[in-house]
Scaffold this motif. Structure first.
Motif, mmCIF file in Angstrom:
data_model
loop_
_atom_site.group_PDB
_atom_site.id
_atom_site.type_symbol
_atom_site.label_atom_id
_atom_site.label_comp_id
_atom_site.label_asym_id
_atom_site.label_seq_id
_atom_site.Cartn_x
_atom_site.Cartn_y
_atom_site.Cartn_z
ATOM 1 N N UNK A 106 0.780 -1.230 0.000
ATOM 2 C CA UNK A 106 0.000 0.000 0.000
ATOM 3 C C UNK A 106 0.815 1.285 0.000
ATOM 4 N N UNK A 107 2.082 1.204 -0.422
ATOM 5 C CA UNK A 107 2.942 2.398 -0.447
ATOM 6 C C UNK A 107 2.688 3.168 -1.745
ATOM 7 N N UNK A 108 1.976 4.279 -1.636
ATOM 8 C CA UNK A 108 1.615 5.087 -2.797
ATOM 9 C C UNK A 108 2.557 6.283 -2.897
ATOM 10 N N UNK A 109 3.097 6.506 -4.090
ATOM 11 C CA UNK A 109 4.068 7.578 -4.286
ATOM 12 C C UNK A 109 3.645 8.501 -5.427
ATOM 13 N N UNK A 110 4.419 9.589 -5.559
ATOM 14 C CA UNK A 110 4.260 10.423 -6.745
ATOM 15 C C UNK A 110 4.989 9.761 -7.912
ATOM 16 N N UNK A 111 5.040 10.432 -9.063
ATOM 17 C CA UNK A 111 5.665 9.812 -10.245
ATOM 18 C C UNK A 111 7.053 10.365 -10.520
ATOM 19 N N UNK A 112 7.758 10.781 -9.468
ATOM 20 C CA UNK A 112 9.136 11.233 -9.606
ATOM 21 C C UNK A 112 10.040 10.002 -9.617
ATOM 22 N N UNK A 113 10.121 9.348 -10.765
ATOM 23 C CA UNK A 113 10.839 8.085 -10.889
ATOM 24 C C UNK A 113 12.296 8.225 -10.444
#
Length: 398
Positions: A106-113
């Motif tokens: 459930x670790x949700x992140x932004x899209x800063x790959x």
């Protein structure tokens, strides 16, 4: 009964023997009644078969400019392998465990790959497992965007995973397992008198981590600090009690008196830039440096010049920017930043005087200095780093 998150780094998972010792640490905590969640890094370090750097090299050898999104996919594989191996070992020992990817946890992140920031942890699956007496073994260093793309959290990301999971599930303790007995007053390779720190405050350990200590990532410390979760740095391979991180100040174990300084750390590969203050383009220069995602440090403003330092890897780009504006500047290469840290020196007169006197008496040149409430940062030549740390450690009896 406590809720404990245990994180194991690459050196703790490198060999079969190391993994078994790590598994024993988990079983010890579980069998005394704790609810345990585990976070794992990739196994080993550079050149080991499943280490992150090894996986990166598989595609970099084909195309050095591989896209960041694809790079995150391959970088996340090492932790997946670790999680499955670790959970299998636990199950073999009769302790129920389930491997979870960052997305499954459930670790949700932004899209800063390659350096994603966490948005939220949906912890229901983790808490359901531990409430059932099942140990979730979670892949560190990774998450997933709301669009389903795999992301990684940047260097030290497994420490960050441990902290954000602990915050999400309301853990009482985070244990960071590594191959040393705890945080030390200095790098023992730089100072033979360096010793283990028994107990340290959040702010001080954050400063140590932010200024060069590689045992714990500063972002991970910041998370447990805001959540008021106790953290310990411990050795997978010994029974040493390690370093306890809390809000408390620490005392010198020998004198029983509060000491001024907690530790000394350093950052190598620093470059000093000095710009003529009279140049009208200074504001535009600093704006362009910031837009290039280059961090500057130790900024000093004088009547006739500005001085700051950068990481050596950014020197080429900064030179291009400075040349573009045709400014008068000097570069002092091959430098290092040495930082002394201690909450108790705040407001105490004479600290900088002792630093200057100590280094001057040992013929060590201070190229630049910046102080704050709990730190004094010094710029010295690279070849003087070890001597600087050793002499300051001796001067302040750290």
């Amino acid at each position: 009964m406590s809720v404990v998150v245990q994180k194991f780094g690459g050196t703790s998972l490198k060999t079969e023997e190391a993994r078994r010792m790590a598994v024993n640490k988990v079983i010890e905590s579980f069998t005394v009644g704790n609810k345990v969640a585990v976070v794992v890094s990739a196994m080993g370090r550079k050149e080991d078969p499943y280490a992150t750097d090894t996986l990166i090299s598989l595609v970099k050898e084909i195309d050095y400019e591989v896209g960041k999104r694809d790079l995150d996919l391959i970088m996340s594989c090492g932790e997946v392998i670790s999680a499955v191996v670790f959970s299998t070992l636990l199950n073999k020992e009769g302790v129920k465990a389930v491997a979870l990817t960052g997305a499954q946890a459930g670790v949700i992140t932004d899209n800063n790959f390659n350096c994603a920031g966490t948005i939220k942890v949906y912890s229901q699956r983790i808490t359901q497992l531990i409430d059932q007496g099942i140990i979730p073994v979670i892949t560190g260093f990774q998450g997933v965007t709301q669009d389903g793309d795999i992301t990684t959290l940047g260097r030290g990301g497994s420490d960050t995973t441990a902290s954000i999971v602990a915050e999400a599930i309301g853990a009482d303790l985070v244990e960071i397992y590594t191959d040393v007995n705890g945080l030390m007053t200095a790098d023992p390779r730089m100072c033979e008198n360096a010793r283990i720190i028994d107990e340290i405050g959040y702010n001080e350990v954050f400063q140590l981590a932010d200024n060069g200590s590689k045992i714990i990532h500063p972002k991970a410390v910041d998370i447990v600090r805001r959540a008021n979760i106790e953290m310990k740095i411990k050795n997978t391979f010994t029974n040493h009690k390690g370093t306890k991180i809390t809000y408390k100040h620490i005392k010198n174990a020998e004198s029983k008196e509060e000491r001024l300084l907690t530790g000394i750390t350093s950052l190598s590969d620093r470059v000093q830039i000095i710009i003529n203050e009279n140049d009208p383009y200074n504001e535009e220069i600093f704006t362009e440096i910031a837009q290039s995602m280059i961090s500057i440090d130790m900024i000093n403003v004088y009547t006739d010049k500005k001085a700051f330092i950068i990481n050596k890897e950014n020197m080429k780009k900064v030179k291009e920017i400075l040349d573009e504006y045709n400014v008068n500047y000097l570069i002092n290469d091959d430098c290092a930043k040495v930082t002394i840290i201690g909450n108790k020196m705040t407001g105490v007169p004479g600290i900088m005087s002792r630093v200057i006197k100590c280094l001057k008496s040992n013929n060590i040149e201070i190229l630049q200095a910046v102080d704050s409430l709990a730190t004094i940062a010094l710029l010295v030549k690279k070849e003087a780093v070890k001597f600087t740390i050793t002499e300051l450690h001796r001067e302040f009896k750290i």
